[in-house]
Design a protein around this motif. Structure first.
Motif, mmCIF file in Angstrom:
data_model
loop_
_atom_site.group_PDB
_atom_site.id
_atom_site.type_symbol
_atom_site.label_atom_id
_atom_site.label_comp_id
_atom_site.label_asym_id
_atom_site.label_seq_id
_atom_site.Cartn_x
_atom_site.Cartn_y
_atom_site.Cartn_z
ATOM 1 N N VAL A 157 -11.072 -30.070 -40.282
ATOM 2 C CA VAL A 157 -11.751 -29.160 -39.458
ATOM 3 C C VAL A 157 -11.813 -27.983 -40.726
ATOM 4 N N ARG A 158 -11.250 -27.962 -41.979
ATOM 5 C CA ARG A 158 -11.375 -27.065 -43.077
ATOM 6 C C ARG A 158 -12.963 -26.865 -43.188
ATOM 7 N N PRO A 159 -13.612 -27.372 -43.137
ATOM 8 C CA PRO A 159 -15.202 -27.342 -43.404
ATOM 9 C C PRO A 159 -15.914 -26.400 -42.677
ATOM 10 N N ASN A 160 -15.143 -26.395 -41.218
ATOM 11 C CA ASN A 160 -16.082 -25.452 -40.750
ATOM 12 C C ASN A 160 -15.705 -24.045 -40.339
ATOM 13 N N VAL A 165 -12.361 -17.004 -44.304
ATOM 14 C CA VAL A 165 -11.385 -18.050 -43.170
ATOM 15 C C VAL A 165 -10.312 -18.925 -43.530
ATOM 16 N N ALA A 166 -11.209 -20.093 -44.363
ATOM 17 C CA ALA A 166 -10.498 -20.961 -44.534
ATOM 18 C C ALA A 166 -9.107 -21.126 -44.954
ATOM 19 N N THR A 193 -17.102 -19.274 -32.896
ATOM 20 C CA THR A 193 -16.302 -19.782 -34.138
ATOM 21 C C THR A 193 -15.859 -20.681 -34.617
ATOM 22 N N GLY A 194 -14.736 -20.909 -33.248
ATOM 23 C CA GLY A 194 -14.183 -21.597 -33.714
ATOM 24 C C GLY A 194 -12.233 -21.658 -33.884
ATOM 25 N N VAL A 314 -12.543 -14.614 -37.706
ATOM 26 C CA VAL A 314 -12.665 -16.007 -37.427
ATOM 27 C C VAL A 314 -14.972 -15.432 -37.431
ATOM 28 N N GLY A 315 -14.904 -15.801 -38.480
ATOM 29 C CA GLY A 315 -16.489 -15.111 -38.406
ATOM 30 C C GLY A 315 -18.300 -17.041 -38.599
ATOM 31 N N ARG A 316 -18.917 -16.965 -38.706
ATOM 32 C CA ARG A 316 -20.166 -17.471 -38.472
ATOM 33 C C ARG A 316 -20.133 -17.417 -39.967
ATOM 34 N N LEU A 317 -20.010 -19.249 -40.209
ATOM 35 C CA LEU A 317 -20.553 -19.154 -41.626
ATOM 36 C C LEU A 317 -21.640 -18.310 -42.761
#
Length: 367
Positions: A157-160, A165-166, A193-194, A314-317
């Protein structure tokens, strides 16, 4: 049977009034109370079963069925034997079983025989985790049920998530009971944002020491003292002694924003009391809250130092991270994309720059 002065049977006349709003199952429920109310069978034992094995009758040997009713959402069976009466209320895969009897020992024995071997435990899958769900039922009051939910590993899940955040999540996923300082876990940021996806993965990462329960009606929890006490003080079925519990409250914007003490009354105070006040003392309880609010709009009491185990925005990539995730630059705006937008692009359902109204099942996975 002799009747002594002050006998409680005289204080509560038993009357059964039936109208169009009552069903046959309601009548079965009422009939069951008769022998307990008049003192003929003054002892009672009951239990709930979340998943009943197919074919299980929940009736002890030699039970005589005297009433049976089925509604659209449940069924009720009234049975009896020598010195005892039993009510089985079933809904979906679950059931409540209650026995009254002439002695406490007999009530316990009949109940044990009725439910022996009836619990159906699904074979746990490595990718699944057991999660509890609390809600107030009109018939049964505060109630907890459990479900097996799919949850990926943190490595999957980490690449999301964007890099900061990661990195914050790395530390959270590795947390053990010895690492716990604050009792509040706060995930905030825009929709899509997950945040929910991260919590499912957290439940899997912590499953050896922490039971995760989602409160489906958080707006009611902190305004209903009885409901709050059932969750905070009561022993949860399936939770081993000494295990921690994480109560998840999703989308609690009104509860924890800056003006919450005016708009939510005592609700905010009770939340804080559960995390580090008298209510939480002696209980291994963590509270996880998700919100779409900006950090600046949250109540200072919520985010004060020492209260939060973790506080993660938790924000956008970024644009680069979004392109790496998607494998193409097509549709990705210069500002990057949220996880929900990236999944929408992968499905070919629209550009990331349009915050589509993802109110279906897929959108809920990435909130």
């Amino acid at each position: 049977m002799s009747q002594t002065p002050g006998d409680p049977r005289h204080a509560l006349p038993i009357r059964l009034n039936v109208d169009d709003s009552d069903s046959p199952a309601d009548v079965v429920d009422a009939l069951f109370l008769g022998r307990f109310a008049n003192g003929e069978q003054p002892y009672s034992h009951s239990t709930s079963i979340e998943r009943v094995k197919p074919g299980a009758t929940l009736l002890p040997p030699a039970a005589e069925v005297v009433r049976a009713a089925r509604d659209s959402d449940r069924s009720a069976t009234l049975a009896q034997g020598e010195g005892w009466t039993l009510l089985v209320s079933r809904w979906s895969r679950g059931a409540d079983v209650t026995v009254t009897a002439v002695s406490d020992e007999l009530a316990e024995k009949v109940l044990r025989e009725a439910v022996d071997g009836a619990q159906d435990e699904p074979e746990p899958q490595p990718e699944n985790v057991t999660m509890g769900f609390w809600y107030v039922s009109p018939r049964r009051g505060p109630h907890r049920t459990t479900r097996q939910i799919a949850a990926g590993t943190w490595a999957e899940v980490r690449p999301n998530y964007t890099a900061p955040v990661a990195e914050a999540m790395d530390r959270l996923m590795k947390t053990t009971p010895d690492d716990i300082a604050g009792r509040l876990l706060l995930l905030h940021g825009p929709p899509g944002t997950g945040k929910t996806s991260a919590l499912r993965t957290l439940a899997r990462s912590w499953r050896d020491w922490c039971q995760v329960d989602c409160v489906l009606d958080p707006e009611r929890l902190f305004n209903d003292v009885g409901y709050l006490m059932d969750i905070a003080i009561g022993e949860d079925e399936g939770t081993a002694k000494g295990r921690w519990r994480l109560l998840l409250l999703e989308d609690c914007d009104e509860l924890i924003r800056g003006e919450a003490r005016h708009t939510a009354g005592q609700a905010l105070s009770r939340l804080l009391n559960l995390t580090d006040g008298l209510l939480g003392q002696g209980r291994n309880v963590l509270v996880g809250v998700t919100t779409n609010e900006d950090l600046e709009r949250l109540h200072p009491a919520v985010v004060r130092p020492g209260r939060c185990l973790a506080r993660i925005e938790v924000g956008r990539l970024t644009h680069r991270e979004s392109v790496e995730w998607l494998g193409t630059e097509e549709g990705v705006s210069r500002e990057g994309a949220t996880l929900a937008e990236l999944f929408a692009l992968r499905r070919g359902s629209g550009p990331a720059s349009v915050p589509a109204q993802h109110d279906g099942a897929d959108a809920g996975l990435y909130l």
